[in-house]
Design an enzyme around this catalytic site. Structure first.
Site, PDB file in Angstrom:
ATOM      1  N   ASP A 106      12.274  14.777  -9.843  1.00  0.00           N
ATOM      2  CA  ASP A 106      11.676  14.128 -10.484  1.00  0.00           C
ATOM      3  C   ASP A 106      11.507  13.405 -11.754  1.00  0.00           C
ATOM      4  O   ASP A 106      12.299  13.883 -12.326  1.00  0.00           O
ATOM      5  CB  ASP A 106       9.509  14.678 -10.712  1.00  0.00           C
ATOM      6  CG  ASP A 106       8.382  13.794 -10.969  1.00  0.00           C
ATOM      7  OD1 ASP A 106       8.743  12.706 -11.675  1.00  0.00           O
ATOM      8  OD2 ASP A 106       7.769  13.955 -11.604  1.00  0.00           O
ATOM      9  N   ALA A 113      11.643   4.354  -6.644  1.00  0.00           N
ATOM     10  CA  ALA A 113      10.811   5.083  -6.962  1.00  0.00           C
ATOM     11  C   ALA A 113       9.895   4.779  -7.664  1.00  0.00           C
ATOM     12  O   ALA A 113       9.348   3.984  -8.660  1.00  0.00           O
ATOM     13  CB  ALA A 113      11.036   6.567  -7.373  1.00  0.00           C
ATOM     14  N   LYS A 151       2.943   3.592  -5.254  1.00  0.00           N
ATOM     15  CA  LYS A 151       2.635   2.009  -4.619  1.00  0.00           C
ATOM     16  C   LYS A 151       0.966   1.781  -4.261  1.00  0.00           C
ATOM     17  O   LYS A 151       0.495   0.754  -3.290  1.00  0.00           O
ATOM     18  CB  LYS A 151       3.272   1.764  -3.941  1.00  0.00           C
ATOM     19  CG  LYS A 151       3.614   2.767  -2.140  1.00  0.00           C
ATOM     20  CD  LYS A 151       4.837   2.457  -1.549  1.00  0.00           C
ATOM     21  CE  LYS A 151       4.118   2.915   0.242  1.00  0.00           C
ATOM     22  NZ  LYS A 151       5.217   2.552   1.186  1.00  0.00           N
ATOM     23  N   SER A 186       7.612  -7.400  -6.790  1.00  0.00           N
ATOM     24  CA  SER A 186       6.858  -7.858  -5.922  1.00  0.00           C
ATOM     25  C   SER A 186       6.269  -9.046  -6.351  1.00  0.00           C
ATOM     26  O   SER A 186       6.237  -9.075  -7.135  1.00  0.00           O
ATOM     27  CB  SER A 186       5.101  -6.615  -6.239  1.00  0.00           C
ATOM     28  OG  SER A 186       4.285  -6.725  -5.578  1.00  0.00           O
ATOM     29  N   TYR A 221      -1.386  -1.092 -10.639  1.00  0.00           N
ATOM     30  CA  TYR A 221       0.219  -1.297  -9.784  1.00  0.00           C
ATOM     31  C   TYR A 221       1.037  -2.603  -9.854  1.00  0.00           C
ATOM     32  O   TYR A 221       1.797  -2.852 -10.322  1.00  0.00           O
ATOM     33  CB  TYR A 221      -0.213  -0.849  -8.552  1.00  0.00           C
ATOM     34  CG  TYR A 221       1.164  -1.372  -7.656  1.00  0.00           C
ATOM     35  CD1 TYR A 221       2.120  -0.548  -7.728  1.00  0.00           C
ATOM     36  CD2 TYR A 221       0.807  -2.793  -6.792  1.00  0.00           C
ATOM     37  CE1 TYR A 221       3.867  -1.087  -7.103  1.00  0.00           C
ATOM     38  CE2 TYR A 221       1.907  -3.215  -6.210  1.00  0.00           C
ATOM     39  CZ  TYR A 221       3.390  -1.658  -5.947  1.00  0.00           C
ATOM     40  OH  TYR A 221       4.520  -2.286  -5.469  1.00  0.00           O
ATOM     41  N   LYS A 263       4.456  -4.084 -11.990  1.00  0.00           N
ATOM     42  CA  LYS A 263       5.437  -4.113 -11.572  1.00  0.00           C
ATOM     43  C   LYS A 263       5.451  -5.564 -12.626  1.00  0.00           C
ATOM     44  O   LYS A 263       7.002  -5.987 -13.562  1.00  0.00           O
ATOM     45  CB  LYS A 263       5.385  -5.080 -10.822  1.00  0.00           C
ATOM     46  CG  LYS A 263       4.729  -4.331  -9.277  1.00  0.00           C
ATOM     47  CD  LYS A 263       6.532  -3.805  -9.216  1.00  0.00           C
ATOM     48  CE  LYS A 263       6.407  -2.014  -8.333  1.00  0.00           C
ATOM     49  NZ  LYS A 263       7.693  -1.203  -8.385  1.00  0.00           N
ATOM     50  N   ASN A 321       5.714  -8.979   2.010  1.00  0.00           N
ATOM     51  CA  ASN A 321       5.629  -7.902   2.530  1.00  0.00           C
ATOM     52  C   ASN A 321       6.023  -7.716   3.832  1.00  0.00           C
ATOM     53  O   ASN A 321       6.746  -7.734   4.454  1.00  0.00           O
ATOM     54  CB  ASN A 321       4.104  -8.299   3.612  1.00  0.00           C
ATOM     55  CG  ASN A 321       2.755  -9.311   2.188  1.00  0.00           C
ATOM     56  OD1 ASN A 321       3.243  -9.808   1.634  1.00  0.00           O
ATOM     57  ND2 ASN A 321       1.962  -7.901   2.167  1.00  0.00           N
ATOM     58  N   ASN A 344      -1.813  -0.791   3.824  1.00  0.00           N
ATOM     59  CA  ASN A 344      -1.240  -2.193   4.434  1.00  0.00           C
ATOM     60  C   ASN A 344      -1.909  -2.318   5.897  1.00  0.00           C
ATOM     61  O   ASN A 344      -2.444  -2.086   6.370  1.00  0.00           O
ATOM     62  CB  ASN A 344       0.331  -2.145   4.004  1.00  0.00           C
ATOM     63  CG  ASN A 344       0.769  -2.134   2.526  1.00  0.00           C
ATOM     64  OD1 ASN A 344      -0.062  -2.397   1.722  1.00  0.00           O
ATOM     65  ND2 ASN A 344       1.880  -1.673   2.256  1.00  0.00           N
ATOM     66  N   LEU A 345      -2.151  -3.806   6.148  1.00  0.00           N
ATOM     67  CA  LEU A 345      -2.153  -4.421   7.359  1.00  0.00           C
ATOM     68  C   LEU A 345      -1.248  -3.410   8.672  1.00  0.00           C
ATOM     69  O   LEU A 345      -1.659  -3.145   9.738  1.00  0.00           O
ATOM     70  CB  LEU A 345      -1.986  -5.548   7.495  1.00  0.00           C
ATOM     71  CG  LEU A 345      -2.447  -6.305   8.540  1.00  0.00           C
ATOM     72  CD1 LEU A 345      -4.438  -5.932   9.133  1.00  0.00           C
ATOM     73  CD2 LEU A 345      -1.967  -8.101   8.760  1.00  0.00           C
ATOM     74  N   ARG A 349     -12.793  -8.983   1.237  1.00  0.00           N
ATOM     75  CA  ARG A 349     -12.122  -7.198   0.588  1.00  0.00           C
ATOM     76  C   ARG A 349     -11.629  -7.830  -1.237  1.00  0.00           C
ATOM     77  O   ARG A 349     -10.960  -9.226  -1.745  1.00  0.00           O
ATOM     78  CB  ARG A 349     -11.302  -6.410   0.762  1.00  0.00           C
ATOM     79  CG  ARG A 349     -10.459  -5.260   0.374  1.00  0.00           C
ATOM     80  CD  ARG A 349      -9.753  -4.524   0.757  1.00  0.00           C
ATOM     81  NE  ARG A 349      -8.128  -5.470   1.283  1.00  0.00           N
ATOM     82  CZ  ARG A 349      -7.212  -5.158   1.440  1.00  0.00           C
ATOM     83  NH1 ARG A 349      -7.126  -3.921   2.057  1.00  0.00           N
ATOM     84  NH2 ARG A 349      -6.339  -5.342   1.552  1.00  0.00           N
TER      85      ARG A 349
HETATM   86  N1  LIG Z   1       6.326  -1.528   0.531  1.00  0.00           N
HETATM   87  C1  LIG Z   1       6.503  -2.224   0.160  1.00  0.00           C
HETATM   88  O1  LIG Z   1       4.732  -3.266   0.598  1.00  0.00           O
HETATM   89  C2  LIG Z   1       6.048  -2.609  -1.330  1.00  0.00           C
HETATM   90  C3  LIG Z   1       5.747  -3.991  -1.834  1.00  0.00           C
HETATM   91  C4  LIG Z   1       6.576  -4.410  -3.406  1.00  0.00           C
HETATM   92  C5  LIG Z   1       6.991  -3.667  -3.936  1.00  0.00           C
HETATM   93  N2  LIG Z   1       7.238  -2.295  -3.247  1.00  0.00           N
HETATM   94  C6  LIG Z   1       7.869  -1.733  -4.309  1.00  0.00           C
HETATM   95  O2  LIG Z   1       8.969  -0.914  -3.282  1.00  0.00           O
HETATM   96  C7  LIG Z   1       9.716   0.020  -4.076  1.00  0.00           C
HETATM   97  C8  LIG Z   1       9.168   1.493  -2.624  1.00  0.00           C
HETATM   98  O3  LIG Z   1       8.082   1.463  -1.873  1.00  0.00           O
HETATM   99  P1  LIG Z   1       8.011   1.731  -0.676  1.00  0.00           P
HETATM  100  O4  LIG Z   1       7.225   1.329   0.297  1.00  0.00           O
HETATM  101  O5  LIG Z   1       9.568   2.321  -0.381  1.00  0.00           O
HETATM  102  O6  LIG Z   1       7.813   3.079  -0.816  1.00  0.00           O
HETATM  103  P2  LIG Z   1       7.321   4.508  -1.133  1.00  0.00           P
HETATM  104  O7  LIG Z   1       6.432   5.675  -0.765  1.00  0.00           O
HETATM  105  O8  LIG Z   1       7.797   5.095   0.494  1.00  0.00           O
HETATM  106  O9  LIG Z   1       8.717   5.157  -1.794  1.00  0.00           O
HETATM  107  C9  LIG Z   1       8.726   5.292  -2.678  1.00  0.00           C
HETATM  108  C10 LIG Z   1      10.091   7.133  -2.932  1.00  0.00           C
HETATM  109  O10 LIG Z   1       9.565   6.613  -4.333  1.00  0.00           O
HETATM  110  C11 LIG Z   1       9.577   9.303  -4.629  1.00  0.00           C
HETATM  111  N3  LIG Z   1       9.382   9.195  -5.327  1.00  0.00           N
HETATM  112  C12 LIG Z   1       7.737   8.469  -6.130  1.00  0.00           C
HETATM  113  N4  LIG Z   1       8.041   8.706  -7.602  1.00  0.00           N
HETATM  114  C13 LIG Z   1       9.215   9.284  -7.645  1.00  0.00           C
HETATM  115  C14 LIG Z   1       9.732  10.093  -8.824  1.00  0.00           C
HETATM  116  N5  LIG Z   1       9.103   9.891  -9.889  1.00  0.00           N
HETATM  117  N6  LIG Z   1      10.746  10.554  -8.994  1.00  0.00           N
HETATM  118  C15 LIG Z   1      11.121  10.631  -7.675  1.00  0.00           C
HETATM  119  N7  LIG Z   1      11.020  10.205  -6.712  1.00  0.00           N
HETATM  120  C16 LIG Z   1       9.835   9.592  -6.890  1.00  0.00           C
HETATM  121  C17 LIG Z   1       8.532   8.602  -3.329  1.00  0.00           C
HETATM  122  O11 LIG Z   1       8.498  10.119  -3.105  1.00  0.00           O
HETATM  123  C18 LIG Z   1       9.238   8.256  -2.318  1.00  0.00           C
HETATM  124  O12 LIG Z   1      10.499   8.684  -1.184  1.00  0.00           O
HETATM  125  C19 LIG Z   1       8.097   0.740  -4.876  1.00  0.00           C
HETATM  126  O13 LIG Z   1       8.612   0.610  -6.254  1.00  0.00           O
HETATM  127  C20 LIG Z   1       6.795   0.237  -5.040  1.00  0.00           C
HETATM  128  O14 LIG Z   1       6.089   0.044  -5.546  1.00  0.00           O
HETATM  129  C21 LIG Z   1       7.000  -1.906  -1.945  1.00  0.00           C
END
Ligand SMILES: NC(=O)c1ccc[n+]([C@@H]2O[C@H](COP(=O)([O-])OP(=O)(O)OC[C@H]3O[C@@H](n4cnc5c(N)ncnc54)[C@H](O)[C@@H]3O)[C@@H](O)[C@H]2O)c1
Length: 336
Positions: free
Chosen positions: A59, A82, A85, A125, A150, A154, A179, A199-200, A295
């Site tokens: 962690d 990590a 989100k 993002s 959130y 960012k 997205n 998400n959609l 929304r």
């Molecule tokens: N998916 C989207 O739509 C989107 C859009 C813009 C930005 N992002 C950003 O991209 C990144 C990845 O998104 P994702 O969709 O793959 O999310 P996800 O939740 O699938 O992946 C994040 C991973 O980080 C791990 N994690 C979270 N907190 C942690 C910690 N304290 N220590 C260790 N591991 C930790 C989780 O277990 C998970 O496996 C994030 O920073 C998210 O904010 C995502």
């Protein structure tokens, strides 16, 4: 061989990026605390690439564990995924979001400073732009006051990185994702939304699978062509490849500034109704949906101008929306 740390490497975007890194000959070490994924993703990555990435269940908020990791592991770059989100959840748990999304970031950057590590890539993002005044959105569009905790993590995250990279000479790139959708063509990895998806696309696939009774389309009175909201949906594999391009830019010292940021999208806006129609057509399924009111917090339209990213990263998207929606549906059908 360059060794890259991928935090959150077992998550949705992280796992796809790990696959592309391995395909490109990078050695990968993953840190994930499994808070939003499962360990089986490690085996799935191994099945796809034939190489098991080094994995540490840590962690990032536990500073001592992070320190121990860096005492024992040398890395040439870090891709930091990590984070928490869920936009809605961030409003009811602001301190958890600030702690995880910003605390972990600060700890990582402190380790980089103390150990003189370089090359950092951050998951930002398009939410930083809010409802932009002009479309498509270029990197020069102003950052708007965040609508959610959130989104704020960012924005503040980028500010922290800007300050730290300048003071400590850490080369960094923030990628502002639009997205991300779809799944890997092998259908071995994909998005694993916990609970009701916000998400959609996961909502669409779960509705098609009968897990959700009905898909709500939030608003058909937006000033768009068909009245529904417009977004820029990028295939997750294309998004993953943007990270390889950014990493090569940093490792090759081709960056022009210590801190850079790029839009990662397709450049194409797609409405919710277009998504529904395309999903039904490519997968030959019917979706049960109804139009409801707007929304709160949703913006009308956002899609990227990718001119700068295409040129500077020497990267462009290759996959279609149809491929993304087909893979998302195949992935959904594999889930029990
Ligand atoms: N998916 C989207 O739509 C989107 C859009 C813009 C930005 N992002 C950003 O991209 C990144 C990845 O998104 P994702 O969709 O793959 O999310 P996800 O939740 O699938 O992946 C994040 C991973 O980080 C791990 N994690 C979270 N907190 C942690 C910690 N304290 N220590 C260790 N591991 C930790 C989780 O277990 C998970 O496996 C994030 O920073 C998210 O904010 C995502």
């Amino acid at each position: 061989m360059k060794r890259i740390l991928v935090t959150g490497g077992l998550g949705f975007i992280g796992s796809h990026t790990v696959v592309e890194l391995q395909n490109e000959g990078f050695e990968v070490v993953i840190i994930d605390d499994l808070s939003n994924t499962t360990i089986s993703v490690l085996d799935s990555i191994t099945e796809i690439t034939g190489t098991k990435p080094d994995f540490h269940q840590i962690d990032l908020r536990v500073k001592n564990d992070l320190k121990n990791f860096f005492d024992n592991n040398k890395v040439d770059g870090i891709i930091h995924f990590a984070a928490f989100k869920a936009v809605g959840e961030s409003m009811s748990k602001p301190l958890d979001y600030y702690e995880n999304n910003l605390g972990s970031l600060v700890y990582l950057l402190q380790e980089m400073r103390d150990r003189k590590l370089d090359n950092f890539i951050f998951s930002s993002s398009c939410t930083v732009y809010g409802q932009a005044d002009e479309l498509p959105i270029t990197e020069n569009a102003p950052v708007k006051t965040a609508e959610s905790v959130y989104g704020n993590t960012k924005q503040i995250g980028e500010e922290i990185i800007r300050d730290a990279s300048t003071a400590h000479n850490i080369n960094t790139i923030a990628l502002r994702y639009f997205n991300p959708v779809g799944a890997h063509p092998t259908v071995k990895i994909g998005e694993l939304p916990l609970g009701v998806p916000a998400n959609l696309i996961p909502f669409v696939t779960q509705t098609a699978a009968g897990i959700r009774k009905e898909l709500s389309v939030f608003g058909d009175d937006y000033p768009t062509e068909d009245g529904t909201a417009v977004r820029d949906y990028i295939h997750v594999v294309d998004l993953a490849k943007a990270h390889i391009a950014a990493l090569k830019r940093l490792i090759g010292n081709s960056n022009k500034e210590t801190f850079e940021y790029f839009n990662v999208g397709t450049g194409r806006g797609t409405s919710v109704l277009e998504i529904i129609n395309t999903f039904e057509k490519v997968n030959n399924v019917k979706l049960n949906y109804k139009i409801v009111g707007r929304r709160e917090g949703d913006i009308t339209a956002a899609f990227a101008d990718t001119t700068i990213a295409n040129k500077e990263l020497n990267w462009k998207t290759e996959k279609s929306l149809e491929e993304a929606l087909e893979s998302a549906w195949k992935w959904q059908q594999k889930q029990s």
